[in-house]
Design a protein around this motif. Structure first.
Motif, mmCIF file in Angstrom:
data_model
loop_
_atom_site.group_PDB
_atom_site.id
_atom_site.type_symbol
_atom_site.label_atom_id
_atom_site.label_comp_id
_atom_site.label_asym_id
_atom_site.label_seq_id
_atom_site.Cartn_x
_atom_site.Cartn_y
_atom_site.Cartn_z
ATOM 1 N N ARG A 48 0.806 -1.219 0.000
ATOM 2 C CA ARG A 48 0.000 0.000 0.000
ATOM 3 C C ARG A 48 0.839 1.269 0.000
ATOM 4 N NH1 ARG A 48 -4.972 -0.172 4.127
ATOM 5 N NH2 ARG A 48 -5.467 1.671 2.900
ATOM 6 N N ASN A 49 1.902 1.299 0.806
ATOM 7 C CA ASN A 49 2.668 2.528 0.975
ATOM 8 C C ASN A 49 3.921 2.610 0.117
ATOM 9 O OD1 ASN A 49 1.386 1.727 3.822
ATOM 10 N ND2 ASN A 49 1.318 3.941 3.575
ATOM 11 N N PHE A 50 4.524 1.458 -0.151
ATOM 12 C CA PHE A 50 5.749 1.446 -0.954
ATOM 13 C C PHE A 50 5.431 1.303 -2.446
ATOM 14 C CE2 PHE A 50 9.548 -0.965 -2.606
ATOM 15 C CZ PHE A 50 10.396 0.129 -2.632
ATOM 16 N N LEU A 51 4.724 0.237 -2.816
ATOM 17 C CA LEU A 51 4.359 0.044 -4.226
ATOM 18 C C LEU A 51 3.144 0.884 -4.626
ATOM 19 C CD1 LEU A 51 4.786 -3.810 -4.782
ATOM 20 C CD2 LEU A 51 6.438 -1.972 -5.134
ATOM 21 N N LYS A 52 2.345 1.295 -3.633
ATOM 22 C CA LYS A 52 1.141 2.104 -3.869
ATOM 23 C C LYS A 52 0.197 1.441 -4.873
ATOM 24 C CE LYS A 52 3.354 6.506 -2.722
ATOM 25 N NZ LYS A 52 2.731 6.630 -1.399
ATOM 26 N N LEU A 53 -0.098 0.164 -4.624
ATOM 27 C CA LEU A 53 -1.039 -0.543 -5.488
ATOM 28 C C LEU A 53 -2.434 0.063 -5.346
ATOM 29 C CD1 LEU A 53 -0.168 -4.338 -5.034
ATOM 30 C CD2 LEU A 53 0.614 -2.768 -6.797
ATOM 31 N N PRO A 54 -3.142 0.283 -6.454
ATOM 32 C CA PRO A 54 -4.510 0.834 -6.361
ATOM 33 C C PRO A 54 -5.451 -0.175 -5.725
ATOM 34 C CG PRO A 54 -4.008 0.154 -8.610
ATOM 35 C CD PRO A 54 -2.722 0.043 -7.849
ATOM 36 N N GLU A 55 -6.387 0.326 -4.920
ATOM 37 C CA GLU A 55 -7.346 -0.540 -4.250
ATOM 38 C C GLU A 55 -8.754 0.034 -4.406
ATOM 39 O OE1 GLU A 55 -5.747 -2.601 -0.442
ATOM 40 O OE2 GLU A 55 -4.920 -0.590 -0.416
ATOM 41 N N VAL A 56 -9.718 -0.846 -4.533
ATOM 42 C CA VAL A 56 -11.110 -0.423 -4.640
ATOM 43 C C VAL A 56 -11.648 -0.136 -3.249
ATOM 44 C CG1 VAL A 56 -13.443 -1.076 -5.361
ATOM 45 C CG2 VAL A 56 -11.462 -1.806 -6.721
ATOM 46 N N LYS A 57 -12.277 1.029 -3.088
ATOM 47 C CA LYS A 57 -12.840 1.391 -1.792
ATOM 48 C C LYS A 57 -14.195 0.730 -1.602
ATOM 49 C CE LYS A 57 -10.918 5.812 -0.338
ATOM 50 N NZ LYS A 57 -11.218 7.229 -0.048
ATOM 51 N N GLY A 58 -14.399 0.136 -0.452
ATOM 52 C CA GLY A 58 -15.699 -0.426 -0.111
ATOM 53 C C GLY A 58 -16.661 0.684 0.283
ATOM 54 N N VAL A 59 -17.923 0.327 0.464
ATOM 55 C CA VAL A 59 -18.954 1.311 0.804
ATOM 56 C C VAL A 59 -18.647 2.007 2.134
ATOM 57 C CG1 VAL A 59 -21.380 1.582 1.442
ATOM 58 C CG2 VAL A 59 -20.775 0.183 -0.509
ATOM 59 N N SER A 60 -18.204 1.229 3.131
ATOM 60 C CA SER A 60 -17.920 1.817 4.447
ATOM 61 C C SER A 60 -16.775 2.825 4.378
ATOM 62 C CB SER A 60 -17.590 0.724 5.461
ATOM 63 O OG SER A 60 -16.457 -0.019 5.054
ATOM 64 N N LEU A 61 -15.772 2.531 3.547
ATOM 65 C CA LEU A 61 -14.656 3.468 3.388
ATOM 66 C C LEU A 61 -15.092 4.725 2.656
ATOM 67 C CD1 LEU A 61 -11.588 1.188 2.538
ATOM 68 C CD2 LEU A 61 -12.012 2.466 4.634
ATOM 69 N N ALA A 62 -15.980 4.563 1.670
ATOM 70 C CA ALA A 62 -16.511 5.709 0.925
ATOM 71 C C ALA A 62 -17.284 6.626 1.872
ATOM 72 C CB ALA A 62 -17.405 5.238 -0.214
ATOM 73 N N LEU A 63 -18.085 6.019 2.754
ATOM 74 C CA LEU A 63 -18.843 6.784 3.742
ATOM 75 C C LEU A 63 -17.887 7.523 4.676
ATOM 76 C CD1 LEU A 63 -21.444 7.540 5.293
ATOM 77 C CD2 LEU A 63 -21.223 5.381 6.536
ATOM 78 N N GLY A 64 -16.891 6.816 5.160
ATOM 79 C CA GLY A 64 -15.916 7.423 6.065
ATOM 80 C C GLY A 64 -15.197 8.604 5.437
ATOM 81 N N SER A 65 -14.790 8.438 4.184
ATOM 82 C CA SER A 65 -14.088 9.522 3.480
ATOM 83 C C SER A 65 -14.985 10.746 3.322
ATOM 84 C CB SER A 65 -13.628 9.044 2.095
ATOM 85 O OG SER A 65 -12.649 8.034 2.215
ATOM 86 N N ALA A 66 -16.265 10.505 2.978
ATOM 87 C CA ALA A 66 -17.208 11.612 2.783
ATOM 88 C C ALA A 66 -17.433 12.378 4.090
ATOM 89 C CB ALA A 66 -18.539 11.077 2.242
ATOM 90 N N VAL A 67 -17.575 11.642 5.199
ATOM 91 C CA VAL A 67 -17.772 12.278 6.507
ATOM 92 C C VAL A 67 -16.542 13.098 6.881
ATOM 93 C CG1 VAL A 67 -18.006 11.840 8.988
ATOM 94 C CG2 VAL A 67 -19.401 10.550 7.365
ATOM 95 N N HIS A 68 -15.378 12.498 6.726
ATOM 96 C CA HIS A 68 -14.108 13.150 7.064
ATOM 97 C C HIS A 68 -13.933 14.435 6.256
ATOM 98 C CE1 HIS A 68 -9.816 13.728 7.688
ATOM 99 N NE2 HIS A 68 -9.825 12.777 8.609
ATOM 100 N N GLU A 69 -14.149 14.365 4.946
ATOM 101 C CA GLU A 69 -13.953 15.531 4.085
ATOM 102 C C GLU A 69 -14.988 16.618 4.361
ATOM 103 O OE1 GLU A 69 -12.900 14.910 -0.096
ATOM 104 O OE2 GLU A 69 -12.703 12.785 0.354
ATOM 105 N N THR A 70 -16.188 16.219 4.742
ATOM 106 C CA THR A 70 -17.218 17.211 5.062
ATOM 107 C C THR A 70 -16.871 17.973 6.337
ATOM 108 O OG1 THR A 70 -18.903 15.824 3.999
ATOM 109 C CG2 THR A 70 -19.691 17.587 5.422
#
Length: 244
Positions: free
Chosen positions: A8-30
């Motif tokens: 995740r941090n060294f190779l920085k492989l792309p990952e698909v965000k699950g619904v819970s992570l999408a919700l968390g990101s939206a709350v955090h950014e708001t």
């Protein structure tokens, strides 16, 4: 898990965000949006911002959007009602800090703090916003079998380390605010003071991890993945087995 860092941090492989992570990101950014505004935005503006952020996270299903928007607004509204009025007037959102420690001249110490407050007396308060389920005081403060800090305490210790490195001032209070915690959750806010003991443990980690990476022994470290009773295998260890 050392492989988690590797992928995740060294190779920085792309990952698909699950619904819970999408919700968390939206709350955090708001929350960040609200903190950066000169005055508290109207509910309608907040709802529109949440919707925009969820769409930006790849949520396109109308029913899912409606459900997640409602859940996000509940979390944000609780923050606005219970915590926003208590914030210091002198505050800074998303504060980026960096410095070089004489003991690690080849490393640039860098971090971004969700919220930094300064009291009228000059005391510094730092807060990190967390999404997902809350954690008890025991879970946050528990050290592992190597007597290393939990990821939560290490993060707070890192913030104190960065602030002192840049300002030569101690952080008086360090907080974790679990934005998605239900109203009845007594663990919604964790508050502590990071002392010298935590900083010493943080510096030990930096030294050990730096040497492990330079010597190529990092990925030989034990995986501390916790399935929380699901009996699942660490996805990063599994990926490493399949590749190597």
């Amino acid at each position: 898990c050392p492989w988690k860092w590797y992928f995740r941090n060294f190779l920085k492989l792309p990952e698909v965000k699950g619904v819970s992570l999408a919700l968390g990101s939206a709350v955090h950014e708001t929350i960040e949006y609200i903190l950066k505004e000169p005055k508290l935005p109207a509910d309608k503006k907040v709802e529109e911002y949440i919707l925009e952020k969820l769409k930006g996270e790849g949520v396109n299903d109308e029913k899912e959007l409606k459900r997640l928007s409602k859940d996000a607004f509940v979390s944000v509204s609780r923050f606005v009602k219970e915590f926003y009025p208590k914030l210091e007037e002198d505050r800074q959102s998303e504060r980026a800090l960096q410095f070089r420690d004489e003991n690690f001249k080849h490393l640039l110490m860098y971090g971004k703090i969700d919220l930094t407050e300064r009291t009228k007396e000059g005391s510094i308060i730092v807060t990190d916003f967390k999404t997902g389920s809350s954690k008890t005081k025991g879970m946050i403060e528990k050290q592992d079998e190597e007597n290393r800090l939990s990821s939560y305490m290490r993060q707070l210790a890192m913030y104190s380390y960065l602030v002192y490195g840049c300002e030569k001032k101690d952080v008086a209070t360090s907080k974790l605010l679990f934005l998605e915690a239900p109203k009845s959750d007594k663990n919604v806010l964790y508050s502590t003071h990071i002392d010298k003991e935590e900083i010493v443990l943080l510096l030990r980690d930096i030294k050990d991890y730096d040497e492990g990476l330079k010597q190529g022994t990092w990925t030989e470290r034990k995986c501390n993945y916790n399935s929380y009773g699901k009996h699942t295998e660490c996805e990063y260890c599994k990926l490493a087995k399949n590749i190597f």
